[in-house]
Write a protein that holds these residues in place. Structure first.
Motif, PDB file in Angstrom:
ATOM      1  N   PHE A 249       0.872  -1.163   0.000  1.00  0.00           N
ATOM      2  CA  PHE A 249       0.000   0.000   0.000  1.00  0.00           C
ATOM      3  C   PHE A 249       0.915   1.221   0.000  1.00  0.00           C
ATOM      4  CE2 PHE A 249      -2.668  -3.334   1.775  1.00  0.00           C
ATOM      5  CZ  PHE A 249      -3.857  -3.164   1.055  1.00  0.00           C
ATOM      6  N   LEU A 250       0.842   2.027  -1.068  1.00  0.00           N
ATOM      7  CA  LEU A 250       1.874   3.026  -1.350  1.00  0.00           C
ATOM      8  C   LEU A 250       1.306   4.442  -1.441  1.00  0.00           C
ATOM      9  CD1 LEU A 250       4.836   3.650  -2.340  1.00  0.00           C
ATOM     10  CD2 LEU A 250       3.969   3.250  -4.668  1.00  0.00           C
ATOM     11  N   ASP A 251       1.885   5.360  -0.676  1.00  0.00           N
ATOM     12  CA  ASP A 251       1.567   6.783  -0.794  1.00  0.00           C
ATOM     13  C   ASP A 251       2.292   7.347  -2.010  1.00  0.00           C
ATOM     14  OD1 ASP A 251       0.584   9.308  -0.136  1.00  0.00           O
ATOM     15  OD2 ASP A 251       2.275   9.760   1.177  1.00  0.00           O
ATOM     16  N   LEU A 252       1.797   8.463  -2.569  1.00  0.00           N
ATOM     17  CA  LEU A 252       2.449   9.082  -3.722  1.00  0.00           C
ATOM     18  C   LEU A 252       3.393  10.209  -3.330  1.00  0.00           C
ATOM     19  CD1 LEU A 252      -0.306   9.318  -6.503  1.00  0.00           C
ATOM     20  CD2 LEU A 252       1.595   7.701  -6.336  1.00  0.00           C
ATOM     21  N   ASN A 253       2.939  11.111  -2.471  1.00  0.00           N
ATOM     22  CA  ASN A 253       3.706  12.314  -2.145  1.00  0.00           C
ATOM     23  C   ASN A 253       4.601  12.067  -0.932  1.00  0.00           C
ATOM     24  OD1 ASN A 253       2.406  13.865  -4.207  1.00  0.00           O
ATOM     25  ND2 ASN A 253       0.601  13.963  -2.897  1.00  0.00           N
ATOM     26  N   MET A 254       5.884  11.821  -1.216  1.00  0.00           N
ATOM     27  CA  MET A 254       6.849  11.518  -0.155  1.00  0.00           C
ATOM     28  C   MET A 254       8.194  12.153  -0.497  1.00  0.00           C
ATOM     29  SD  MET A 254       6.133   7.452   0.570  1.00  0.00           S
ATOM     30  CE  MET A 254       6.475   7.012  -1.146  1.00  0.00           C
ATOM     31  N   PRO A 255       9.013  12.442   0.511  1.00  0.00           N
ATOM     32  CA  PRO A 255      10.366  12.954   0.246  1.00  0.00           C
ATOM     33  C   PRO A 255      11.296  11.844  -0.250  1.00  0.00           C
ATOM     34  CG  PRO A 255      10.057  12.613   2.595  1.00  0.00           C
ATOM     35  CD  PRO A 255       8.716  12.358   1.952  1.00  0.00           C
ATOM     36  N   GLU A 256      12.470  12.235  -0.686  1.00  0.00           N
ATOM     37  CA  GLU A 256      13.515  11.299  -1.145  1.00  0.00           C
ATOM     38  C   GLU A 256      13.131  10.630  -2.471  1.00  0.00           C
ATOM     39  OE1 GLU A 256      16.414  11.117   0.246  1.00  0.00           O
ATOM     40  OE2 GLU A 256      15.886  12.372   1.954  1.00  0.00           O
ATOM     41  N   MET A 257      12.063   9.862  -2.442  1.00  0.00           N
ATOM     42  CA  MET A 257      11.584   9.158  -3.629  1.00  0.00           C
ATOM     43  C   MET A 257      10.069   9.080  -3.524  1.00  0.00           C
ATOM     44  SD  MET A 257      12.294   5.192  -4.821  1.00  0.00           S
ATOM     45  CE  MET A 257      13.899   5.388  -5.593  1.00  0.00           C
TER      46      MET A 257
ATOM     47  N   SER B 261      -3.586   7.706  -1.887  1.00  0.00           N
ATOM     48  CA  SER B 261      -3.086   9.069  -1.989  1.00  0.00           C
ATOM     49  C   SER B 261      -4.209  10.093  -1.952  1.00  0.00           C
ATOM     50  CB  SER B 261      -2.292   9.236  -3.303  1.00  0.00           C
ATOM     51  OG  SER B 261      -1.882  10.565  -3.481  1.00  0.00           O
ATOM     52  N   GLY B 262      -3.836  11.315  -1.560  1.00  0.00           N
ATOM     53  CA  GLY B 262      -4.771  12.419  -1.599  1.00  0.00           C
ATOM     54  C   GLY B 262      -4.805  13.095  -2.949  1.00  0.00           C
ATOM     55  N   ASP B 263      -3.927  12.710  -3.863  1.00  0.00           N
ATOM     56  CA  ASP B 263      -3.889  13.279  -5.213  1.00  0.00           C
ATOM     57  C   ASP B 263      -4.989  12.626  -6.042  1.00  0.00           C
ATOM     58  OD1 ASP B 263      -3.373  14.242  -7.721  1.00  0.00           O
ATOM     59  OD2 ASP B 263      -1.218  13.841  -7.675  1.00  0.00           O
ATOM     60  N   ILE B 264      -6.083  13.359  -6.266  1.00  0.00           N
ATOM     61  CA  ILE B 264      -7.253  12.764  -6.910  1.00  0.00           C
ATOM     62  C   ILE B 264      -7.383  13.173  -8.377  1.00  0.00           C
ATOM     63  CG2 ILE B 264      -8.531  12.554  -4.752  1.00  0.00           C
ATOM     64  CD1 ILE B 264     -10.059  15.093  -5.540  1.00  0.00           C
ATOM     65  N   GLN B 265      -6.325  13.746  -8.966  1.00  0.00           N
ATOM     66  CA  GLN B 265      -6.389  14.115 -10.377  1.00  0.00           C
ATOM     67  C   GLN B 265      -6.594  12.863 -11.242  1.00  0.00           C
ATOM     68  OE1 GLN B 265      -3.219  17.091 -11.586  1.00  0.00           O
ATOM     69  NE2 GLN B 265      -2.350  16.294  -9.686  1.00  0.00           N
TER      70      GLN B 265
ATOM     71  N   HIS C   1      -4.565   8.860 -11.463  1.00  0.00           N
ATOM     72  CA  HIS C   1      -5.134   7.512 -11.539  1.00  0.00           C
ATOM     73  C   HIS C   1      -4.538   6.759 -12.727  1.00  0.00           C
ATOM     74  CE1 HIS C   1      -8.985   8.230  -9.028  1.00  0.00           C
ATOM     75  NE2 HIS C   1      -8.111   9.175  -8.754  1.00  0.00           N
ATOM     76  N   GLN C   2      -4.589   7.400 -13.887  1.00  0.00           N
ATOM     77  CA  GLN C   2      -4.114   6.746 -15.106  1.00  0.00           C
ATOM     78  C   GLN C   2      -2.622   6.449 -15.031  1.00  0.00           C
ATOM     79  OE1 GLN C   2      -5.965   5.651 -17.534  1.00  0.00           O
ATOM     80  NE2 GLN C   2      -4.275   4.894 -18.790  1.00  0.00           N
ATOM     81  N   ARG C   3      -1.869   7.390 -14.495  1.00  0.00           N
ATOM     82  CA  ARG C   3      -0.415   7.235 -14.455  1.00  0.00           C
ATOM     83  C   ARG C   3       0.000   6.067 -13.575  1.00  0.00           C
ATOM     84  NH1 ARG C   3       3.922  11.906 -12.581  1.00  0.00           N
ATOM     85  NH2 ARG C   3       5.809  10.741 -13.052  1.00  0.00           N
ATOM     86  N   VAL C   4      -0.618   5.908 -12.406  1.00  0.00           N
ATOM     87  CA  VAL C   4      -0.208   4.813 -11.520  1.00  0.00           C
ATOM     88  C   VAL C   4      -0.581   3.463 -12.117  1.00  0.00           C
ATOM     89  CG1 VAL C   4      -0.293   6.258  -9.446  1.00  0.00           C
ATOM     90  CG2 VAL C   4      -2.288   4.889 -10.050  1.00  0.00           C
TER      91      VAL C   4
END
Length: 334
Positions: free
Chosen positions: A52-60, A82-86, A90-93
């Motif tokens: 289960f992976l978050d999108l917005n993180m430091p380093e990587m 993620s909170g990024d709902i654009q 969705h398509q990119r992940v």
């Protein structure tokens, strides 16, 4: 034996909340990663089955994690949280190999629905999904499909531009092998906030078959009618005629362009109306039983200076992949 699960988020609170939201009746062992770099280290060390992976993180960030998973040949079923709902997120992940996307905040009910939808409590289903992840389109083959589609969609765009006397903006086609649930999500991401009308038309030829799906945002009809100098009242019948006109032009030209390049003649079936003035979610729900695992080519047409949005998807059956690969193989030869 417990299922190994890895939760990656730079927020300690988010990691704990997600872990507590996982189903109580699921025999799992949960481990954590604090950022993208740590996540890759944990995947190599622990070899979890599910991430289960978050999108917005430091380093990587999460996108870079998904890319690293692909580049390094790591095997883990990944659900992005993620909170990024654009819609593009969705398509990119999905294009980067994730099996699904959950919007934060993530409730126990949302997680349970995703887990149930993919059947990932079942080991056999997890193995099937994992095997499928290794069967994505080869980058060189994807490049060929994109170039073939570029030529064909250019011809279709030219016809539409001449019909409406406008400038048609041509996108870069998206090419992916999708399971029905991924196709479901890709369609939902087109425009979740607007009603849509859709037409589907089957095609077949020389060992290749599939469906062409055209979705037209309902806000487009008024401007299309104006560009075509239609002065009467816009009702469902008229809008259906406009939808059919646009679909006949785009679907016919795309298939004609591809058939010439592939040296393969396509026969087209009668167009079928998938729905009028529907939420994309409802349109997908009503028709998803007709779609299975597929090679999907998505083209999103736009008209400069006009509020017209049109998405065309070519859905080739899984059985068509072998023939298509054979047809384009000579283009890969040095």
């Amino acid at each position: 034996m417990s299922t190994s699960v890895l939760v990656c988020d730079d927020s300690k609170l988010a990691r704990r909340q997600l872990a507590r939201s996982l189903p109580d009746d699921w025999d799992i062992k949960v481990e954590f990663a604090e950022d993208g770099v740590h996540c890759i280290e944990q995947i190599k060390k622990l070899q979890p089955e599910i991430l289960f992976l978050d999108l917005n993180m430091p380093e990587m960030d999460g996108y870079e994690v998904l890319q690293a998973i692909q580049d390094q040949g790591l095997h883990v079923l990944t659900v992005v949280v993620s909170g990024d709902i654009q819609p593009n997120a969705h398509q990119r992940v999905l294009e980067l190999g994730a099996i699904d996307f959950i919007q934060k905040p993530c409730s126990a009910e949302k997680l349970a629905n995703i887990i149930e939808h993919h059947g990932i409590k079942d080991k056999a289903m997890r193995e099937r999904l994992a095997n499928k992840l290794g069967e994505q389109v080869d980058p060189d083959v994807r490049d060929i499909y994109q170039e073939l589609t570029n030529v064909a969609m250019g011809q279709a765009g030219d016809l539409l531009a001449r019909l409406l006397n406008v400038f048609v903006k041509l996108p870069i086609p998206n090419v992916n092998v999708l399971e029905v649930n991924e196709l479901d999500m890709a369609l939902r991401s087109i425009d979740a906030n607007a009603t849509t009308s859709g037409v589907c038309q089957g095609f077949i030829g020389g060992g290749v078959s599939g469906e062409a799906l055209l979705l037209l945002n309902d806000s487009s009809f008024k401007e299309i009618a104006s560009l075509m100098n239609y002065e009467g009242e816009l009702n469902d019948k008229v809008e259906l005629e406009l939808l059919m006109d646009v679909s006949n032009i785009l679907i016919g030209a795309i298939l004609s362009g591809l058939s010439k390049q592939l040296d393969m003649r396509f026969s087209q079936g009668h167009p079928v109306v998938l729905g009028q003035h529907c939420d994309v979610t409802d349109l997908v729900k009503a028709n998803k039983s007709r779609w299975q695992r597929t090679l999907a080519i998505e083209i999103s047409y736009g008209i400069e200076n006009h509020n017209i949005n049109c998405d065309l998807m070519l859905l080739f059956t899984e059985d068509s992949l072998k023939t298509l690969k054979y047809k384009v193989a000579y283009l890969l030869e040095d």
